[in-house]
Design a protein around this motif. Structure first.
Motif, PDB file in Angstrom:
ATOM      1  N   THR A 140       1.006  -1.163  -0.137  1.00 29.57           N
ATOM      2  CA  THR A 140      -0.197   0.003  -0.049  1.00 29.57           C
ATOM      3  C   THR A 140       0.891   1.295  -0.071  1.00 29.57           C
ATOM      4  O   THR A 140       1.837   1.182   0.802  1.00 29.57           O
ATOM      5  CB  THR A 140      -0.843   0.074   1.101  1.00 29.57           C
ATOM      6  OG1 THR A 140      -1.609  -1.062   1.179  1.00 29.57           O
ATOM      7  CG2 THR A 140      -1.907   1.214   1.342  1.00 29.57           C
ATOM      8  N   ARG A 183      -2.266  -1.027  -3.435  1.00 29.52           N
ATOM      9  CA  ARG A 183      -3.283   0.014  -3.602  1.00 29.52           C
ATOM     10  C   ARG A 183      -2.571   1.226  -3.177  1.00 29.52           C
ATOM     11  O   ARG A 183      -1.406   1.280  -2.657  1.00 29.52           O
ATOM     12  CB  ARG A 183      -3.944   0.000  -2.375  1.00 29.52           C
ATOM     13  CG  ARG A 183      -5.091  -1.337  -2.384  1.00 29.52           C
ATOM     14  CD  ARG A 183      -6.112  -1.093  -1.168  1.00 29.52           C
ATOM     15  NE  ARG A 183      -5.545  -0.896   0.061  1.00 29.52           N
ATOM     16  CZ  ARG A 183      -5.876   0.107   0.952  1.00 29.52           C
ATOM     17  NH1 ARG A 183      -6.297   1.195   0.761  1.00 29.52           N
ATOM     18  NH2 ARG A 183      -5.433   0.151   2.231  1.00 29.52           N
ATOM     19  N   PHE A 232      -6.886   4.713   8.743  1.00 27.53           N
ATOM     20  CA  PHE A 232      -8.062   4.051   7.972  1.00 27.53           C
ATOM     21  C   PHE A 232      -7.471   3.435   6.464  1.00 27.53           C
ATOM     22  O   PHE A 232      -7.870   2.516   6.158  1.00 27.53           O
ATOM     23  CB  PHE A 232      -9.281   4.688   7.988  1.00 27.53           C
ATOM     24  CG  PHE A 232     -10.300   4.159   7.085  1.00 27.53           C
ATOM     25  CD1 PHE A 232     -11.048   2.855   7.451  1.00 27.53           C
ATOM     26  CD2 PHE A 232     -10.720   4.820   5.866  1.00 27.53           C
ATOM     27  CE1 PHE A 232     -11.816   2.272   6.534  1.00 27.53           C
ATOM     28  CE2 PHE A 232     -11.665   4.355   5.208  1.00 27.53           C
ATOM     29  CZ  PHE A 232     -12.136   3.187   5.290  1.00 27.53           C
ATOM     30  N   LEU A 233      -7.259   4.596   5.879  1.00 29.57           N
ATOM     31  CA  LEU A 233      -6.596   4.437   4.490  1.00 29.57           C
ATOM     32  C   LEU A 233      -5.682   3.209   4.376  1.00 29.57           C
ATOM     33  O   LEU A 233      -5.698   2.625   3.162  1.00 29.57           O
ATOM     34  CB  LEU A 233      -6.350   5.769   3.781  1.00 29.57           C
ATOM     35  CG  LEU A 233      -7.585   6.581   3.694  1.00 29.57           C
ATOM     36  CD1 LEU A 233      -6.966   8.231   2.968  1.00 29.57           C
ATOM     37  CD2 LEU A 233      -8.612   6.127   2.616  1.00 29.57           C
ATOM     38  N   GLN A 237      -8.795  -2.485   6.533  1.00 27.07           N
ATOM     39  CA  GLN A 237     -10.427  -2.004   6.612  1.00 27.07           C
ATOM     40  C   GLN A 237     -10.788  -1.283   5.173  1.00 27.07           C
ATOM     41  O   GLN A 237     -11.781  -1.395   4.889  1.00 27.07           O
ATOM     42  CB  GLN A 237     -10.673  -1.554   7.707  1.00 27.07           C
ATOM     43  CG  GLN A 237     -10.286  -2.181   9.042  1.00 27.07           C
ATOM     44  CD  GLN A 237     -11.068  -3.533   9.522  1.00 27.07           C
ATOM     45  OE1 GLN A 237     -12.229  -3.376   8.882  1.00 27.07           O
ATOM     46  NE2 GLN A 237     -10.653  -4.401   9.958  1.00 27.07           N
ATOM     47  N   ALA A 238      -9.669  -0.586   4.748  1.00 29.49           N
ATOM     48  CA  ALA A 238      -9.802   0.093   3.595  1.00 29.49           C
ATOM     49  C   ALA A 238      -9.512  -0.674   2.238  1.00 29.49           C
ATOM     50  O   ALA A 238      -8.856   0.124   1.376  1.00 29.49           O
ATOM     51  CB  ALA A 238      -9.207   1.373   3.511  1.00 29.49           C
ATOM     52  N   ILE A 241     -10.482   0.374  -1.230  1.00 30.18           N
ATOM     53  CA  ILE A 241     -10.258   1.743  -1.835  1.00 30.18           C
ATOM     54  C   ILE A 241      -8.876   2.064  -2.338  1.00 30.18           C
ATOM     55  O   ILE A 241      -7.681   1.603  -1.781  1.00 30.18           O
ATOM     56  CB  ILE A 241     -10.328   2.745  -0.571  1.00 30.18           C
ATOM     57  CG1 ILE A 241     -11.621   2.642  -0.060  1.00 30.18           C
ATOM     58  CG2 ILE A 241      -9.844   4.223  -1.000  1.00 30.18           C
ATOM     59  CD1 ILE A 241     -11.826   3.528   1.390  1.00 30.18           C
TER      60      ILE A 241
END
Ligand code: HXC
Length: 276
Positions: A140, A183, A232-233, A237-238, A241
């Motif tokens: 990420t 991501r 969060f990002l 959990q994200a 996105i």
């Protein structure tokens, strides 16, 4: 707000992690169990921040002295880190910026900002991305933009150009690397005071305008608010996105676009007169 072990098992590299927003974000990640590598130019600043975060949270915090403007230095740093354990999450936070009239900028002044913000971010992202892809690992990337990436910003034009480039990178690689489980996300903060940014961008002459006129919520952002959004990002959990930039600005972006803001200053008497 979060499970206390939300980021346990995640190894996170934060560029510009020794000071300002990078430090605040790193601290929050550590509170939630992440193991950290703080990267920056000044060893003593990194060591002092790492000791403070490790002392307060009990998680291991490594440091890596590296100037992200050098592609060779970035690749050597990432290679060295990977030899211990792969990085799971990269935070592109290192930045440089100053107020200036654009027609008076030298090419060296333009480069001073672009080299850190645009090139440094590309070097770090590619150095991690190629290792994730070659190793078949997910990853990420979160990049810290500013509102100027979306809206432009007079008098900080190289920064606005560079951050807009980082936004384009975020959207592009979200598509190119998505199939590898990588991501890319971004945050676009409005004004969050830090000594570095305020020294460069908020000379005393600028600090007189009422906040309510420039920020609908009437206050600056708190570092914890930005750190929670980043948490969060980057968390699992994200996980659905990607390619997205989330604005966190107290509504600043919508001022002007939403209508004339001089009406915010009107008194009851003025409104009464208009109505009658
Ligand atoms: C005009 C300037 C200048 C200024 C530097 N230069 N500061 N020109 N006004 N205020 C010019 C110099 O004259 C020189 O050009 C060239 O830029 C390089 O200057 P150096 O000092 O040698 O550069 P460098 O050491 O690379 O440092 C520049 C810097 C530095 C990267 C901007 O200030 C820095 O390291 N800042 C990091 C901290 C920081 O900026 N934090 C704020 C981030 S806030 P000549 O031609 O004379 O050689 C942020 C939020 C964005 O990013 C919000 C946007 C709204």
């Amino acid at each position: 707000m979060f499970q206390p072990d939300l980021l346990r098992g995640k190894r996170i590299l934060v560029t510009g992690g020794g000071t300002g927003l990078g430090r605040a974000i790193s601290h929050r990640f550590a509170e939630l169990g992440a193991s950290l590598v703080l990267c920056g130019r000044r060893g003593e600043v990194l060591e002092s921040t790492a000791a403070a975060i490790a002392g307060e949270t009990g998680v291991p915090v490594e440091t890596a002295v590296c100037d992200v403007r050098s592609g060779e230095a970035v690749d050597a740093m990432v290679e060295r880190l990977w030899a211990t354990a792969p990085i799971d999450i990269l935070i592109n936070n290192a930045a440089g910026n100053f107020l200036a009239r654009t027609h008076l900028l030298s090419h060296r002044a333009v480069d001073a900002v672009l080299n850190t913000v645009l090139h440094g971010t590309a070097y770090c992202t590619i150095a991690c991305g190629k290792r994730w892809i070659e190793g078949g690992r997910p990853g990420t990337v979160l990049s810290v933009l500013t509102l100027s990436a979306l809206q432009g910003a007079p008098f900080t034009v190289p920064s606005a150009m560079a951050k807009a480039g980082v936004l384009a990178m975020t959207k592009s690689l979200a598509v190119e690397w998505g199939r590898h489980g990588i991501r890319l996300v971004a945050v676009a903060p409005g004004p969050f005071p830090t000594p570095g940014a305020w020294q460069q961008l908020m000379p005393e002459d600028r600090q007189t305008a009422p906040l309510a006129r420039s920020i609908p919520l009437g206050r600056y952002g708190e570092h914890a608010e930005l750190a929670n959004l980043c948490t969060f990002l980057v968390s699992d959990q994200a996980g659905y996105i990607t390619g997205e930039a989330v604005v966190i600005d107290g509504g600043k972006r919508h001022l002007g676009g939403a209508g004339p803001s001089d009406l915010l200053e009107w008194t009851d008497e003025q409104w009464g007169k208009l109505r009658s």
